[in-house]
Design a protein around this motif. Structure first.
Motif, PDB file in Angstrom:
ATOM      1  N   SER A 220       0.826  -1.200   0.000  1.00  0.00           N
ATOM      2  CA  SER A 220       0.000   0.000   0.000  1.00  0.00           C
ATOM      3  C   SER A 220       0.864   1.256   0.000  1.00  0.00           C
ATOM      4  O   SER A 220       0.605   2.200  -0.752  1.00  0.00           O
ATOM      5  N   ASN A 221       1.893   1.268   0.836  1.00  0.00           N
ATOM      6  CA  ASN A 221       2.792   2.421   0.883  1.00  0.00           C
ATOM      7  C   ASN A 221       3.515   2.613  -0.445  1.00  0.00           C
ATOM      8  O   ASN A 221       3.664   3.735  -0.923  1.00  0.00           O
ATOM      9  N   ARG A 222       3.968   1.528  -1.038  1.00  0.00           N
ATOM     10  CA  ARG A 222       4.677   1.611  -2.322  1.00  0.00           C
ATOM     11  C   ARG A 222       3.763   2.164  -3.407  1.00  0.00           C
ATOM     12  O   ARG A 222       4.150   3.020  -4.191  1.00  0.00           O
ATOM     13  N   LEU A 223       2.544   1.677  -3.466  1.00  0.00           N
ATOM     14  CA  LEU A 223       1.602   2.171  -4.477  1.00  0.00           C
ATOM     15  C   LEU A 223       1.260   3.641  -4.258  1.00  0.00           C
ATOM     16  O   LEU A 223       1.185   4.421  -5.200  1.00  0.00           O
ATOM     17  N   PHE A 224       1.070   4.012  -3.010  1.00  0.00           N
ATOM     18  CA  PHE A 224       0.675   5.383  -2.707  1.00  0.00           C
ATOM     19  C   PHE A 224       1.803   6.365  -3.007  1.00  0.00           C
ATOM     20  O   PHE A 224       1.576   7.416  -3.593  1.00  0.00           O
ATOM     21  N   HIS A 225       3.014   6.016  -2.617  1.00  0.00           N
ATOM     22  CA  HIS A 225       4.126   6.957  -2.750  1.00  0.00           C
ATOM     23  C   HIS A 225       4.807   6.914  -4.115  1.00  0.00           C
ATOM     24  O   HIS A 225       5.250   7.942  -4.607  1.00  0.00           O
ATOM     25  N   ASN A 226       4.903   5.735  -4.731  1.00  0.00           N
ATOM     26  CA  ASN A 226       5.661   5.604  -5.969  1.00  0.00           C
ATOM     27  C   ASN A 226       4.804   5.347  -7.204  1.00  0.00           C
ATOM     28  O   ASN A 226       5.234   5.622  -8.310  1.00  0.00           O
TER      29      ASN A 226
END
Length: 86
Positions: free
Chosen positions: A65-71
């Motif tokens: 989730s963090n990877r999709l949101f930030h990158n």
């Protein structure tokens, strides 16, 4: 499902689970709160962080989730895979 919508769909579903988890578990790390919430309350076979069982590891979903949101992309085995349709 069209890959262009994968990141939005995942983000919305994860956000809903995160909201419910924090509603019942209070503030804190998602994986730490979600594991007992899903395992003890609903009987899901999940772990907080178990690399030998990545599909049941709540920490993997938080990282995704963090990877999709930030990158807007996921790196699998060193290969960048665009998730946002670009």
């Amino acid at each position: 499902m069209n890959p262009a919508y994968l990141d939005v769909t995942y983000y919305l579903l994860f956000s809903a689970l995160e909201i419910v988890t924090h509603r019942f578990g209070g503030p804190g790390d998602f994986a730490q709160l979600a594991t007992p919430f899903l395992r003890d309350r609903y009987g899901f076979h999940v772990f907080q962080d178990d690399r030998s069982q990545p599909l049941q590891s709540m920490q993997n979903y938080a990282h995704l989730s963090n990877r999709l949101f930030h990158n807007g992309e996921i790196t699998l085995d060193g290969v960048a895979t665009q998730i946002n349709g670009v």
